[in-house]
Write a protein that holds these residues in place. Structure first.
Motif, PDB file in Angstrom:
ATOM      1  N   SER A   1     -32.298  46.534  39.958  1.00 60.97           N
ATOM      2  CA  SER A   1     -32.234  45.722  41.172  1.00 60.97           C
ATOM      3  C   SER A   1     -30.788  45.689  41.638  1.00 60.97           C
ATOM      4  CB  SER A   1     -32.769  44.311  40.916  1.00 60.97           C
ATOM      5  OG  SER A   1     -32.079  43.697  39.858  1.00 60.97           O
ATOM      6  N   HIS A   2     -30.571  45.126  42.808  1.00 64.63           N
ATOM      7  CA  HIS A   2     -29.239  45.212  43.422  1.00 64.63           C
ATOM      8  C   HIS A   2     -28.812  43.865  43.954  1.00 64.63           C
ATOM      9  CE1 HIS A   2     -29.708  49.540  43.207  1.00 64.63           C
ATOM     10  NE2 HIS A   2     -30.946  49.315  43.596  1.00 64.63           N
ATOM     11  N   GLY A   3     -27.540  43.762  44.263  1.00 61.02           N
ATOM     12  CA  GLY A   3     -27.048  42.555  44.914  1.00 61.02           C
ATOM     13  C   GLY A   3     -26.136  41.777  44.005  1.00 61.02           C
ATOM     14  N   GLY A   4     -24.912  41.550  44.464  1.00 60.28           N
ATOM     15  CA  GLY A   4     -23.956  40.769  43.699  1.00 60.28           C
ATOM     16  C   GLY A   4     -23.925  39.339  44.201  1.00 60.28           C
ATOM     17  N   PHE A   5     -22.842  38.656  43.882  1.00 68.48           N
ATOM     18  CA  PHE A   5     -22.690  37.254  44.237  1.00 68.48           C
ATOM     19  C   PHE A   5     -22.895  36.996  45.727  1.00 68.48           C
ATOM     20  CE2 PHE A   5     -20.901  36.287  40.141  1.00 68.48           C
ATOM     21  CZ  PHE A   5     -21.186  34.946  40.001  1.00 68.48           C
ATOM     22  N   TRP A   6     -22.275  37.844  46.551  1.00 68.51           N
ATOM     23  CA  TRP A   6     -22.287  37.537  47.991  1.00 68.51           C
ATOM     24  C   TRP A   6     -23.687  37.638  48.536  1.00 68.51           C
ATOM     25  CZ3 TRP A   6     -18.245  35.274  47.292  1.00 68.51           C
ATOM     26  CH2 TRP A   6     -17.164  35.832  46.606  1.00 68.51           C
TER      27      TRP A   6
ATOM     28  N   CYS B   1     -26.452  37.452  46.871  1.00 71.40           N
ATOM     29  CA  CYS B   1     -27.305  36.409  46.294  1.00 71.40           C
ATOM     30  C   CYS B   1     -27.017  35.052  46.925  1.00 71.40           C
ATOM     31  CB  CYS B   1     -27.120  36.328  44.787  1.00 71.40           C
ATOM     32  SG  CYS B   1     -27.831  37.734  43.923  1.00 71.40           S
ATOM     33  N   ALA B   2     -25.732  34.797  47.240  1.00 72.30           N
ATOM     34  CA  ALA B   2     -25.364  33.509  47.819  1.00 72.30           C
ATOM     35  C   ALA B   2     -26.025  33.318  49.181  1.00 72.30           C
ATOM     36  CB  ALA B   2     -23.850  33.404  47.945  1.00 72.30           C
TER      37      ALA B   2
ATOM     38  N   TYR C   1     -28.940  34.510  49.990  1.00 75.36           N
ATOM     39  CA  TYR C   1     -30.379  34.418  49.727  1.00 75.36           C
ATOM     40  C   TYR C   1     -31.219  35.456  50.468  1.00 75.36           C
ATOM     41  CZ  TYR C   1     -35.183  32.707  49.756  1.00 75.36           C
ATOM     42  OH  TYR C   1     -36.538  32.623  49.666  1.00 75.36           O
TER      43      TYR C   1
ATOM     44  N   GLU D   1     -36.420  40.138  45.268  1.00 74.79           N
ATOM     45  CA  GLU D   1     -36.736  39.084  44.307  1.00 74.79           C
ATOM     46  C   GLU D   1     -38.253  38.902  44.201  1.00 74.79           C
ATOM     47  OE1 GLU D   1     -34.484  37.562  42.458  1.00 74.79           O
ATOM     48  OE2 GLU D   1     -35.797  36.063  41.554  1.00 74.79           O
TER      49      GLU D   1
END
Ligand SMILES: Nc1ncnc2c1ncn2[C@@H]1O[C@H](COP(=O)(O)OP(=O)(O)OP(=O)(O)O)[C@@H](O)[C@H]1O
Ligand SMILES: [Mg+2]
Lengths: 253, 371
Positions: A107-112, A114-115, A117, A124
């Protein structure tokens, strides 16, 4: 065609030679068992392939990639998943979330991301659905929201199996998956491993003391003792090998 | 089981009540109280950021007061010296604190637990001294007053920043309250989004079992460092709000006590719950600003003692904080209500297995290693 090539691997802990010039191959799509008495070095080999232990000699090649040049956290990206003999679950997460941790590598996606949403929402959702499906396959869907602690050992081992499968691996390494299970559960687990891995074309490296399971599941058996390979072949060949019998009985046959 | 994952009816009602209270509060309180509520919000935001690091990721920081202070000074300097408009300075504070947090977080790759606590403790202790050292920029022990050029009696002068309400009938403190409430809510929504995402799962995985995290493909060091940065950035937003609320900053506002205050808010409200730190911050605020001044003078000097005692009591009775305790309670109630039928099976599993599982199996030797 071999997908995993272990060549001349040596691991020492102080004076102990946990692995001593171990070499063997696993073919693509094969279920290969790695057996041997306690302390033979089976778990150590898993830890070498996972890049948790650094070998002093030898090479490990997975599908053309030299594993020893890959950091531990990129092993999953290559398509290698495992379970642990003594469990490595995330106690602070639910059963479902533990399985979802397994899909981290694909899967992919870092903090930014994910923040915010929204960039993550579709993925997800997909990962949740797939993890639920995996739990259903393994018969644990009822426990999805249960905290991942205070469950029987055998159940926790199956959650680990689900987590490993959630990464959609090409090579699955199982360290004593049948421990803590009842006889009937062992049979069910054997069927599950056979069908799931055949469905998905997964290669399996299986460490197991439960001989009935080893003999019925595996196409190839590698027998180790004191860090080295002492025999290799089909289950039937290995069973009758005098070296193997003597290693297991602890005295010359 | 489904109700456990979503928001249950009890929770929805509580959220609705909380929202109404938050909206009504500034209209029913004296202006000085409203200022205090805003201070609690700044603490809540900073504690929420600390919770990402300490609660979810398991890295203990006793130094977040220094990051809150860094955010406050960033705002003060940008507003006063660089003439920035007010709200963009909040973002600048977050960015500056993110970078400072990453630097402070670097040693965290090598050290953990108590040692990390000690390093961050040193940061918290040194912060006021560093501020006084660079007095050219920070105003030293006298602090800085946030001023901007404003029209006053026909001429432009440097005057203390104000929050002029653009809406009729809304006093300036009420206007400020709603702006800061908005910023706080955005921060908590962002924290919630992170926590429930794949990054949130990797934070907990690193905290509980680094081996499991690593073999699942989680880059442990990178995640730890960025978590430090993000947590610091959010703490910096809290500090930025503080500076904008008070209109001045002073090194004595950012001592070790503040760092401990933040940790207390996290633990009291519930570490690794999204809303816990906010509740902890409010309870602490109520105690310090509302209850403590009412105490007879002889008791007032004993407030740290009272607070410490309460904290110990909470650790013993509700170790997972108020929100954790509440979760356990609602879960117990909903289980009891579901009793019978299909659910029985699950309940049985959990109850009987408490004895079967040797918890030590999970805790010792997690990676399947031999000691
Ligand atoms: N981290 C370690 N430190 C020191 N010695 C170790 C370590 N890991 C393994 N060993 C030693 O290496 C040898 C091989 O251990 P390993 O766990 O690989 O055996 P195994 O074949 O998995 O045994 P079992 O069937 O009991 O699981 C043992 O002598 C063990 O004590
Ligand atoms: Mg082993």
């Amino acid at each position: 065609m071999p997908i995993l090539e272990v060549d001349d691997i040596g691991v020492r802990f102080g004076g102990v030679r946990a692995l001593d010039g171990l070499s063997f191959d696993v073919d693509k799509g094969q279920i290969c068992a790695l057996i041997g008495p306690n302390g033979a070095g089976k778990t150590t080999l898993f830890n070498v392939v996972s890049r948790l232990y650094k070998p002093t000699t030898g090479t490990v090649v997975f599908d053309g990639t030299d594993l020893l040049s890959v950091p531990a956290d990129q092993i999953a990206d290559l398509g290698i998943a495992r379970t642990f003999q003594n469990l490595a679950l995330v106690q602070g997460l639910s059963v479902l979330d533990n399985v979802k941790v397994g899909s981290h590598a694909r899967s992919h996606g870092g903090f930014w991301s994910c923040a915010l949403y929204f960039p993550q929402r579709a993925e997800e959702k997909r990962i949740t659905a797939e993890a639920m499906e995996m739990l259903e396959r393994i018969g644990l869907a009822d426990l999805a929201d249960h905290p991942c602690s205070a469950l029987p050992f055998g159940t926790l081992k199956r959650i680990e199996l689900a987590r490993a499968l959630a990464s959609e691996p090409r090579l699955l390494m199982l360290d004593e998956p049948a421990s803590g299970l009842t006889h009937q559960e062992v049979d069910e687990l054997g069927d599950l491993i056979r069908t799931t891995t055949a469905d998905l074309g997964i290669t399996v490296l299986l460490v197991e003391h439960h001989m009935a399971m080893v003999m019925s599941l595996s196409e190839k058996v590698v027998v180790m003792d004191l860090g080295s390979k002492i025999a290799e072949g089909t289950p039937a060949e290995v069973r009758d090998d005098p070296m193997v019998i003597s290693a297991y009985l602890g005295a010359p046959a | 089981m489904k109700s456990l994952r979503g928001v249950g009816p009890v929770q929805s009602v509580l959220w609705a009540i909380a929202l109404v209270v938050l909206i009504v509060l500034p209209f029913t309180s004296a202006p000085f109280r409203v200022e205090q509520y805003i201070t609690w919000m700044t603490i809540a935001v900073a504690a929420g950021g600390l919770n990402l690091l300490t609660g979810y990721n398991g890295q203990i920081s006793v130094g977040h007061g220094a990051l809150y202070g860094t955010g406050a000074y960033t705002v003060a300097i940008l507003v006063t010296d660089a003439e920035w408009p007010l709200l963009p300075t909040v973002i600048a504070a977050a960015v500056v604190c993110f970078m400072v947090g990453v630097i402070i977080g670097l040693p965290a790759l090598r050290i953990k637990g108590l040692y990390l606590a000690l390093v961050t403790l040193a940061v918290a202790t040194l912060f006021p001294l560093v501020i006084e050292q660079f007095s050219d920029l920070t105003g030293g022990s006298g602090g800085l007053t946030l001023t901007s050029e404003q029209l006053y009696r026909g001429s432009i002068r440097d005057r203390r920043v104000k929050w002029e309400s653009p809406i009729d009938g809304l006093a300036s403190d009420q206007w400020k309250y709603f702006i800061f409430l908005g910023i706080s809510i955005v921060c908590f929504v962002v924290i919630a989004a992170i926590v429930k995402s794949r990054v949130g799962r990797s934070l907990v995985a690193i905290r509980d079992n680094e081996t499991a995290a690593e073999v699942s493909g989680i880059n442990v060091s990178r995640t730890k460092i960025i978590t430090f940065g993000v947590s610091a950035g959010i703490a910096g937003i809290g500090g930025a709000m503080f500076a904008l609320n008070k209109g001045q900053v002073n090194p004595t506002s950012f001592t070790l006590t503040l760092s401990i205050y933040l940790l207390v808010a996290v633990v009291l409200g519930g570490a690794s719950t999204v809303i816990g730190p906010a509740i902890g911050a409010v309870i602490y605020g109520v105690f310090i600003d509302v209850i403590a001044p009412e105490l007879p003078e002889t008791l007032e000097s004993a407030t740290p003692l009272i607070l410490g005692t309460l904290l110990v009591a909470q650790m013993l009775m509700a170790p997972s904080g108020i929100v954790g305790w509440f979760h356990d309670l609602t879960e117990k109630v909903s289980r009891r209500r579901q009793g019978g039928g299909k659910q029985d099976k699950n309940v049985d599993v959990t109850v009987t297995t408490h004895e079967v599982v040797a918890e030590t199996d999970l805790e010792t030797d997690p990676g399947g290693f031999h000691p």
